[in-house]
Design a protein around this motif. Sequence first.
Motif, short mmCIF file in Angstrom:
data_model
loop_
_atom_site.label_atom_id
_atom_site.label_comp_id
_atom_site.label_asym_id
_atom_site.label_seq_id
_atom_site.Cartn_x
_atom_site.Cartn_y
_atom_site.Cartn_z
N ARG A 90 -27.19 18.17 4.59
CA ARG A 90 -28.38 17.53 5.14
C ARG A 90 -27.91 16.52 6.18
O ARG A 90 -27.10 15.66 5.89
N MET A 91 -28.44 16.65 7.39
CA MET A 91 -28.03 15.77 8.48
C MET A 91 -28.26 14.30 8.14
O MET A 91 -27.45 13.45 8.49
N ALA A 92 -29.36 14.01 7.45
CA ALA A 92 -29.65 12.62 7.10
C ALA A 92 -28.56 12.05 6.20
O ALA A 92 -28.19 10.88 6.32
N GLU A 93 -28.02 12.87 5.31
CA GLU A 93 -26.96 12.39 4.41
C GLU A 93 -25.63 12.27 5.15
O GLU A 93 -24.85 11.37 4.89
N LEU A 94 -25.38 13.21 6.06
CA LEU A 94 -24.12 13.17 6.80
C LEU A 94 -24.05 11.95 7.71
O LEU A 94 -22.99 11.36 7.90
N CYS A 95 -25.20 11.58 8.29
CA CYS A 95 -25.23 10.51 9.29
C CYS A 95 -25.53 9.14 8.70
O CYS A 95 -25.58 8.17 9.46
N LYS A 96 -25.74 9.05 7.41
CA LYS A 96 -26.12 7.74 6.86
C LYS A 96 -24.96 6.76 6.96
O LYS A 96 -23.79 7.12 6.87
N LYS A 97 -25.31 5.52 7.21
CA LYS A 97 -24.33 4.45 7.34
C LYS A 97 -24.64 3.44 6.24
O LYS A 97 -25.68 2.79 6.26
N CYS A 98 -23.73 3.32 5.29
CA CYS A 98 -23.97 2.44 4.15
C CYS A 98 -23.28 1.10 4.25
O CYS A 98 -23.46 0.25 3.40
N ASP A 99 -22.46 0.90 5.28
CA ASP A 99 -21.82 -0.39 5.44
C ASP A 99 -22.86 -1.42 5.84
O ASP A 99 -23.64 -1.19 6.77
N PRO A 100 -22.89 -2.56 5.14
CA PRO A 100 -23.90 -3.58 5.49
C PRO A 100 -23.66 -4.13 6.89
O PRO A 100 -22.53 -4.29 7.33
N VAL A 101 -24.77 -4.40 7.58
CA VAL A 101 -24.73 -4.93 8.94
C VAL A 101 -25.47 -6.26 8.93
O VAL A 101 -26.52 -6.39 8.32
N GLU A 102 -24.91 -7.25 9.63
CA GLU A 102 -25.60 -8.54 9.72
C GLU A 102 -26.59 -8.50 10.87
O GLU A 102 -26.24 -8.09 11.98
N VAL A 103 -27.83 -8.91 10.58
CA VAL A 103 -28.90 -8.89 11.57
C VAL A 103 -29.53 -10.27 11.60
O VAL A 103 -29.84 -10.85 10.55
N GLU A 104 -29.74 -10.79 12.82
CA GLU A 104 -30.41 -12.08 12.95
C GLU A 104 -31.90 -11.82 13.12
O GLU A 104 -32.32 -11.06 13.98
N LEU A 105 -32.69 -12.46 12.29
CA LEU A 105 -34.14 -12.29 12.34
C LEU A 105 -34.79 -13.64 12.08
O LEU A 105 -34.60 -14.23 11.02
N GLY A 106 -35.50 -14.13 13.06
CA GLY A 106 -36.18 -15.42 12.91
C GLY A 106 -35.21 -16.58 12.75
O GLY A 106 -35.49 -17.53 12.03
N GLY A 107 -34.06 -16.49 13.39
CA GLY A 107 -33.08 -17.57 13.30
C GLY A 107 -32.21 -17.52 12.07
O GLY A 107 -31.31 -18.33 11.90
N GLN A 114 -28.23 0.69 6.84
CA GLN A 114 -28.97 1.59 7.70
C GLN A 114 -29.46 2.81 6.94
O GLN A 114 -29.96 3.74 7.53
N SER A 115 -29.29 2.83 5.63
CA SER A 115 -29.76 3.95 4.83
C SER A 115 -30.31 3.42 3.51
O SER A 115 -29.84 2.41 3.01
N THR A 116 -31.28 4.12 2.97
CA THR A 116 -31.87 3.69 1.70
C THR A 116 -31.27 4.44 0.52
O THR A 116 -31.52 4.09 -0.62
N SER A 117 -30.45 5.46 0.77
CA SER A 117 -29.91 6.27 -0.33
C SER A 117 -28.43 6.00 -0.57
O SER A 117 -27.68 6.90 -0.92
N CYS A 118 -27.99 4.78 -0.38
CA CYS A 118 -26.57 4.46 -0.51
C CYS A 118 -26.12 4.32 -1.96
O CYS A 118 -24.93 4.40 -2.24
N ASN A 119 -27.04 4.08 -2.87
CA ASN A 119 -26.67 3.90 -4.27
C ASN A 119 -26.53 5.23 -5.01
O ASN A 119 -26.02 5.27 -6.11
N GLU A 120 -27.01 6.31 -4.40
CA GLU A 120 -26.91 7.62 -5.03
C GLU A 120 -25.49 8.15 -4.86
O GLU A 120 -24.89 8.00 -3.81
#
Length: 160
Positions: A90-107, A114-120
């Motif tokens: 499944r392309m969605a599984e092959l391309c998933k990125k489970c490494d956490p990324v830091e994002v600035e939001l509202g300061g 970047q994926s919701t299925s990283c715990n599976e």
Amino acid sequence: MKSSLLPWVALAVSLEFVLVAGTVQDYDGEERVLVNNKCKCTTVTSKLVPSKENPDEEILERNIRITVPLRSRQNISDPTSPLRTTFVYRMAELCKKCDPVEVELGGEIYEAQQSTSCNEPETCYTYNRDKCYTTTFPFIYHGEIKHVQAALTPASCYAD
């Protein structure tokens, strides 16, 4: 407050991933590797090629290379398990990125994936060389049977 923003952060990171993956900047006509999943034996590459309809235009061509490991076992850590006969890609599984990324939001800075299925657990068709696989096997020593644990991928199981 942070927990209510987390889905929005995940969405923003996912959209950024889609937008970044879809851009065609910085291509020099060379093939670029987008995914190299050693666990599933797949490689996805992309390259800008001239359009067949309009030679003045370039289009993004994606190539998917799948190597099916025919002698793979259902349980790769158990050499006595039956051979695998079904392979699912499944392309969605092959391309998933489970490494956490830091994002600035509202300061404030949040960590998002970047994926919701990283715990599976991921189904592996061959050994992922970055992961340590072990198995136990019977070892006869002075007529006595002992069960010894052995590393199937020693390079990733032992520190240098």
